[in-house]
Each structure stands twice: as structure tokens, then as C-alpha cells.
Design an enzyme around this catalytic site. Structure first.
Site, PDB file in Angstrom:
ATOM      1  N   ASP A 472       0.850  -1.256  -0.101  1.00 12.71           N
ATOM      2  CA  ASP A 472       0.079   0.011   0.078  1.00 12.71           C
ATOM      3  C   ASP A 472       0.814   1.229   0.042  1.00 12.71           C
ATOM      4  OD1 ASP A 472      -2.480   1.543  -0.194  1.00 12.71           O
ATOM      5  OD2 ASP A 472      -3.225   0.578   1.634  1.00 12.71           O
ATOM      6  N   ASP A 542     -10.731   1.649  -3.093  1.00 12.08           N
ATOM      7  CA  ASP A 542     -11.017   1.466  -1.688  1.00 12.08           C
ATOM      8  C   ASP A 542     -12.640   1.404  -1.835  1.00 12.08           C
ATOM      9  OD1 ASP A 542      -8.592   1.078  -0.601  1.00 12.08           O
ATOM     10  OD2 ASP A 542      -8.520   2.935   0.258  1.00 12.08           O
TER      11      ASP A 542
END
Length: 733
Positions: A472, A542
Site C-alpha cells: 500500500d 477502496d
């Protein structure tokens, strides 16, 4: 004798050859397309043509004429214009020479061609300045079967001093048509890859990023250009490009007074003046380009075929169904929480469990996003038996195990930040600005590169059963500066950071060629081919809300294949939007990508549990077609009619999977009808509805039709309510 000539022909084709000063036409070809340039002694490199392959004699030189008396320019534009002489538009190259001269005059020197392998032909066109010892190589790689042409650039010089490189593009593409329609992509967190089409007028349209990291939030370095008409799926001339770069970029579209369009693509020159020493070589990233005379559908299939083979890791292997812990647990978990999720995931038939954020940090425990980042030791309170215990437990349940990291970033509240403040990106004595409670590590510094590599290495070494890493990156760059770079090369930061990141990626891939790595960056912040070539997939957003994902994945899959598109079923109401959507619709959307789950499995009860388990099993059966098949779009979610539909067709056309979604209320009198694509008209196919809930919506369920019938008569489906959906499995009989 014939055999001898055949052997000689093979040897000549396999070797590089250089064409010198008397050459004229330079042909860069794929199986279906051709780009034609012209180079002659002491002349500009000219761009003649790029389109469908032309057979027979090429008469471009006979068409040359003076058509602009104001400037006395030739009809054919330069293939790589520099700032100088009578070029007034956005140049591909802008230099300041050692003696202060601002102009550059590039002329053709030579070109060479070589077969890298049976599918890739590389052409290098060498240019030089008329006066100064400055040398520019344009490097084209033509991928024959995929009809992709990549262009990149190298520059070097032998001036006595430092050459200032102020702007250097990876590619320049000049086109001429009556009108131009540009499709580009925007959207920040939870709203990525939203497609916008606009007609280009005289002047300049610029798409760019100055964020350094998470370069594809909020724009994407990909474009689609349709000539003379708005973009169509199966008709019209389409040019498309995608820059393989993970940092700042700039795409410039300039329509001049003659109606010609110049497309300049490459690294963003903003605050990036590069000081090039004599004999030093500066490499620019690849711009990936393709052309279709039959609409944007062909463009997508070209990119997908190329990506599975060249643009990602393990694109030839099926990607597993994943349960990721994030939305099911967030930071609030312990060992029992995770083992319960693992046990329940196994019951669904999930193939991989991924432990997300929150598993590390002791002095600064990672119980939220405000501490612990950078301290990659297991949190002893949450996970007293360590990562290997969880990995072994996962494997004992018949699944693989993965884990989350964010190694480029650091929390101010961490042992790492206290120990190595000089590793933080910082602008002299100015404040280091936090974002998501974290700072950025300076990857221009080789010691930081070592740390990031060691972090990956140490995390993976915690268990031999770790086979997947979710990487990430949750912030971009501001107050830019480096404590490592010298003061006269601070403007190199934007370039050197990305090169440092790629060096780490390369080291990781050398040591761990088989591990699966997801490219996540606050969702879709790195959906681009520069980073993807080191990864197996990306996290498109997301935002797991199925309705939003239809739009996000439509834009994403124009360039990037479904096998690389992580698409997860999450809970209802959705955590990002609060929207309540039926489980069937959520699965029907997620199954059009790399299927996964983003929830607490125990929250699915009764009929939901049974439906989910069956859908997972069904996906395994249709997965080869979805992950390796050709994408055909029937109805765009942007069409305005409230439906969306697409299908995947296996390469041998023996199987296809069709998806249709109702995304608005249509009323009782409206129904969905569409013609299928990509099938073999001479084959017969059984059409079976899958993921059925309550009753089949396809009234002819189980019947056999010819491919010709399905592509000409099509199917009719009663999906008029919001969140109605149908998935059809189409199998040769």
C-alpha cells in the site's frame, strides 16, 4: 541451395542492422498496424503515417509539398520536435546548452532494427543536434501479435559542462483529422477512473500529476483519442496511449492553426530540471501506444493481451479468490478474530486469506493509522503466536496466506522516524506535512531503498507460507526535498524517487519471482503500467460499493485486464457509501474481475451464506474465461440508458460469460435487449443463467443457439429495477 538461403535469411532477421544516411522510410510494424517515419541526411525526422498496415508501395515522399507559406514548413510534421528553429508548439525536447543557448535543432543520424524475440521488433532512431554534441535515441518496440508500439527516449551529450534538460517527452504523436474527441480519466479516492469525453478545440488540453506518489489520483496517464466522431465501441479510428510511469507525468494535446493535433507524453517537467553531466545517459519511461480502425473494443483487447504477457507478473496463471481482513476487522482484532475469519473463509471456498493493516508495532502499536508505521515487528499483544502461526493455520485450511505492508511511509510516532529523521522527505527547515498521519521515506537515498527491500524481505521471512503481499501507499508528496540529494540537484527528486522505487521492485522480483504482490495505493492510486509490471494485480479502489465499481471498473478495464483488477464483495450497507445492495448484484459485479471478499464472513447468514458459497464455486468454473478471455462491451454505464453490459469470450471461442446490470429504475414497460459479440457464428452454444436467486430471469435458460443468432438477434432480459442483474454462461455444444 534453398535451405542455405533460408538459414541466411533467418540469421539476417535475427541480427541488428543499421541503416545509414541514404535511408528514407522507417517502418515500425505490428501484425495489423504500421507507423512510417522518414529520415534523411541533415534533415528533420518526419512522421508520415500510423494506422492499418499498408501493402504495396508507399508513396508518401511523392505527396510532399509546401502548404504553409507563413513558416515554409513541410506538410509532414516532425516525429520528435525540439525547441528551436520555427517550431512554436509544445516541443518534445527543451534544453539549455552549456553556453546558455536555449535552442536545439535535431536532425536524423541513423536507425537500426533488431528482433528481440519472435514477437518484439525494436527500432532505434538516432538523432543529433546540428551543432552541439547532443544525441537523442528514439526507441520503438513493436509487439507484433498484440499490436502495441512502445516508445521511449534516451539522451546523452558530450558538451564540456552540464546540460540542462528542462523538458523531455517519451513520445510525440502528430495527427491530422477534421475533429478530435479525447477520453481521459479522473477521480480521487473512492471515485477512480471516471471517464470523460470532450471534443478538442484549438489550443492546449493538459492532463498531469504533480503528486509524485499515487500518481493516478486524481488523473490517469492514459488516453483514448477518436478521430472525427465520438468514441465508439466497434467502429471508428482510435488512438490510445498509457504512460508506464509511477511519478509526475504530463500529457499535452495541442490543436494548432492548421488543425493538426500534437500529443506530447512523458514525465512532467514541473520542478524537474535535470542537470546532465557529459556522457551521462538519461532514460525516459515507455509510452505504450495502440491503434484501431474498428473502435475502442479492439484497443482494450490489444492492451489486455499485451498486459497479461508483458505488463504484469504471472499474467498467464489463474489468480486466486481472496478474503481480505480490512473491512471485516479494520485495526480492531486479535488472534481469535483472525483465525475465525480464516475458518469461515475456508468454508466459502476462498483460496487466499490476506491479513491487512494493524498487525505490527509494539512501542508504538498499530491500533490506528496514527502510529507504528515503519516498525515492522509483530504486535505481541494482538498476535502473541506470531505471523507464522496464522499462516500455518491458513494453509491447514487449504488456503494461501498473505499480509499487508506500507514500506514507503512512516508515522511520526514510530521508532523509525525517531531513529532516522534524515530519511524523511523534507524541504530544508520547513515543516514536514503529515497526510493520513504519516510521512514519506526518501527513496532517492540508497539506504532507504535498502530499508524498504529489507522490510519486504523480513516480513516475508516471518513464515515460509506467506505467498502474497498487499503493498500500500497512502499519501503523496508535498514540501518536496531530499536530505540525501545535493543542493544543486534537488530538482532531480521527482525522477530519482521513482527510479529508487523501481530498483527496490527489481531486487524483490529477483529474490521472490513467485510471490504474488498487489499494487494498492489508497485504492487506485497506482493503476499504471510502470508499477504494474512488478505486480500481479492492483486494488482498483477502496470503494467496494458495487454500483460505483461498475463505473470504476469500466474505466479501468479500457486499458487494464480483468485478471489484474481486484474486485471484492463487501457488506451491506456499504462502508464507503452507506448504500444497501443485494448480495447477488454485489457478486455479479465482483465476478467480472478478480473475485474477492471484503467482509466478516460470519455476517453472511442463512440464504446469503449458501448463495455466496455457490457463487465462489461458480466463479472457479468460469474464471479462465474471465481472466484470460477477450473483453467485449455491449452497453457502457455512461450511455445514459441506465444499463451496463459486457462479456468475456475465451480465445478459442468455446466459452463466454455475459454480464448485464440495471443501474437505474426503468419501470415496468422497459426491458433490456442486446446483441452479443465475439462468438463464433458457426458454433452452437448452450446459454445457462448462473448466480440465480429465486428464479431465472433469462426465460430461455438452458437453450441452445447458434453464435450467429446470439450476435444478430441477441438476448432479452427483464432487468428493469435498480440492482437487477444477470450472468450467463455460454458454452459450445
Amino acid at each position: 541451395m534453398k535451405k542455405i538461403f533460408s538459414i541466411l535469411a533467418f540469421i539476417l532477421s535475427a541480427c541488428s542492422f543499421v541503416v545509414g544516411q541514404n535511408s528514407s522510410l522507417i517502418k515500425i510494424q505490428t501484425d495489423e498496424t504500421m507507423m512510417v517515419l522518414s529520415g534523411a541526411t541533415n534533415q528533420k525526422l518526419e512522421f508520415y503515417y500510423w494506422g492499418d498496415k499498408i501493402s504495396g508501395k508507399l508513396n508518401f515522399t511523392e505527396r510532399k509539398q509546401k502548404n504553409q507559406p507563413d513558416t515554409n514548413d513541410e506538410m509532414f510534421p516532425q516525429a520528435y520536435p525540439s525547441y528551436g528553429e520555427r517550431f512554436y508548439l509544445t516541443p518534445a525536447l527543451k534544453l539549455t546548452h552549456v553556453d546558455g543557448v536555449l535552442t536545439t535543432d535535431l536532425i536524423y543520424d541513423k536507425h537500426s532494427m533488431r528482433n528481440i524475440d519472435s514477437n518484439i521488433v525494436e527500432t532505434t532512431v538516432s538523432l543529433k543536434d546540428k551543432i552541439y554534441p547532443v544525441y537523442v535515441d528514439l526507441i520503438f518496440k513493436a509487439y507484433q501479435k498484440e499490436n502495441i508500439i512502445s516508445q521511449s527516449v534516451k539522451i546523452r551529450h558530450e558538451e564540456k559542462g552540464i546540460l540542462n534538460v528542462e523538458n523531455i517527452a517519451s513520445s510525440y504523436l502528430p495527427l491530422h483529422a477534421k475533429s478530435y474527441y479525447l477520453t481521459h480519466f479522473s477521480g480521487t479516492w473512492a471515485h477512480e477512473m471516471q471517464a470523460t469525453e470532450e471534443k478538442l478545440n484549438r489550443g492546449i488540453k493538459v492532463i498531469e500529476s504533480k503528486k509524485g506518489v499515487r500518481a493516478t489520483q486524481a488523473e490517469n496517464p492514459s488516453f483514448i483519442l477518436s478521430l472525427d466522431t465520438p468514441m465508439q465501441e466497434d467502429a471508428g479510428e482510435i488512438y490510445a496511449g498509457s504512460l508506464a510511469w509511477s511519478g509526475n507525468y504530463k500529457l499535452s494535446f495541442e490543436v494548432d492553426e492548421t488543425g493538426r493535433l500534437g500529443i506530447t507524453s512523458g514525465i512532467n517537467p514541473f520542478a524537474s530540471n535535470f542537470k546532465l553531466n557529459a556522457k551521462e545517459v538519461l532514460d525516459m519511461p515507455e509510452m505504450l501506444l495502440t491503434y484501431s480502425s474498428n473502435g475502442v473494443g479492439k484497443v482494450s483487447r490489444n492492451f489486455h493481451d499485451w498486459a497479461r504477457k508483458y505488463g504484469m507478473q504471472h499474467g498467464d496463471k489463474e489468480h486466486p479468490i481472496i478474503l481480505n481482513s480490512w473491512e471485516g476487522a479494520y485495526f480492531d482484532f486479535n488472534e481469535a478474530t483472525i483465525t475465525e475469519m480464516i475458518d469461515n473463509a475456508a468454508k466459502f471456498g476462498v483460496e487466499m486469506f490476506v491479513l491487512d493493516d494493524g498487525w505490527f508495532g509494539n512501542k508504538f502499536p498499530r491500533n490506528g493509522d496514527n502510529a507504528g508505521l515503519g516498525d515492522w515487528q509483530v504486535n505481541n499483544t494482538k498476535l502473541p503466536n506470531g505471523i507464522d502461526y496464522l499462516a500455518k493455520h491458513t494453509v491447514s485450511k487449504g488456503m494461501q496466506f498473505g499480509i499487508w505492508i506500507e514500506p514507503e511511509m512512516v508515522n511520526p510516532d514510530s521508532e523509525l522516524a525517531h531513529k532516522h529523521p534524515e530519511w524523511i522527505v523534507q524541504s530544508g527547515k520547513r515543516d514536514i506535512l503529515p497526510m493520513r498521519n504519516q510521512w514519506l521515506l526518501d527513496l532517492t537515498n540508497p539506504k532507504v531503498q535498502d530499508f524498504v527491500f529489507d522490510t519486504f524481505d523480513e516480513v516475508v521471512s516471518q513464515s515460509p507460507h506467506i505467498s502474497y503481499i498487499k503493498w500500500d501507499a497512502n499519501r503523496h508528496i508535498d514540501n518536496v526535498g531530499s536530505a540525501y540529494l545535493p543542493k544543486d540537484k534537488q530538482s532531480h527528486f521527482w525522477y530519482e524517487y521513482v527510479q529508487g522505487l523501481y530498483k527496490v521492485y527489481e531486487r524483490i522480483r529477483q529474490k521472490y519471482p513467485d510471490i504474488q504482490i498487489q499494487l494498492c495505493s489508497s485504492g487506485g492510486g497506482r493503476v499504471e503500467y510502470g508499477a504494474l509490471k512488478y505486480h500481479d494485480e492492483f486494488w482498483a479502489s477502496d470503494n467496494t460499493n458495487a454500483l460505483d465499481r461498475i463505473f470504476i471498473q469500466y474505466g479501468t478495464n479500457l486499458f487494464f485486464p480483468s485478471i489484474a483488477t481486484g474486485s471484492h464483495v463487501s457488506t451491506s450497507p456499504n462502508h464507503q457509501t452507506g448504500m444497501m445492495i443485494p448480495l447477488k448484484f454485489r457478486f455479479d459485479v465482483a465476478m467480472s474481475g478478480r473475485l474477492g471478499m471484503e467482509l466478516q464472513p460470519k455476517d453472511l447468514i442463512g440464504d446469503e451464506y449458501e448463495f455466496a458459497a455457490k457463487a465462489v464455486a461458480t466463479y472457479k468454473a468460469i474464471r479462465p474465461t474471465i481472466q484470460f478471455g477477450d473483453l467485449y462491451r455491449m452497453v457502457s454505464p455512461y450511455s445514459g440508458n441506465g444499463w451496463a453490459s459486457h462479456m468475456y469470450v475465451a480465445k478459442d471461442k468455446k466459452e463466454a460469460v455475459f454480464f448485464a446490470y440495471s443501474i437505474e429504475n426503468h419501470g415496468r414497460t422497459e426491458y433490456f435487449e442486446t446483441k452479443l459479440k465475439g462468438l463464433d457464428p458457426n458454433k452452437n452454444y448452450k446459454v445457462t443463467e448462473i448466480n440465480i436467486q429465486d428464479y431465472p430471469k433469462f426465460t430461455e435458460n438452458g437453450n441452445v443457439f447458434s453464435g450467429d443468432y446470439l450476435m444478430k438477434a441477441g438476448v432479452i432480459l427483464p432487468i428493469g429495477n435498480p440492482f437487477d442483474s444477470v450472468v450467463l454462461q455460454i458454452t459450445e455444444q
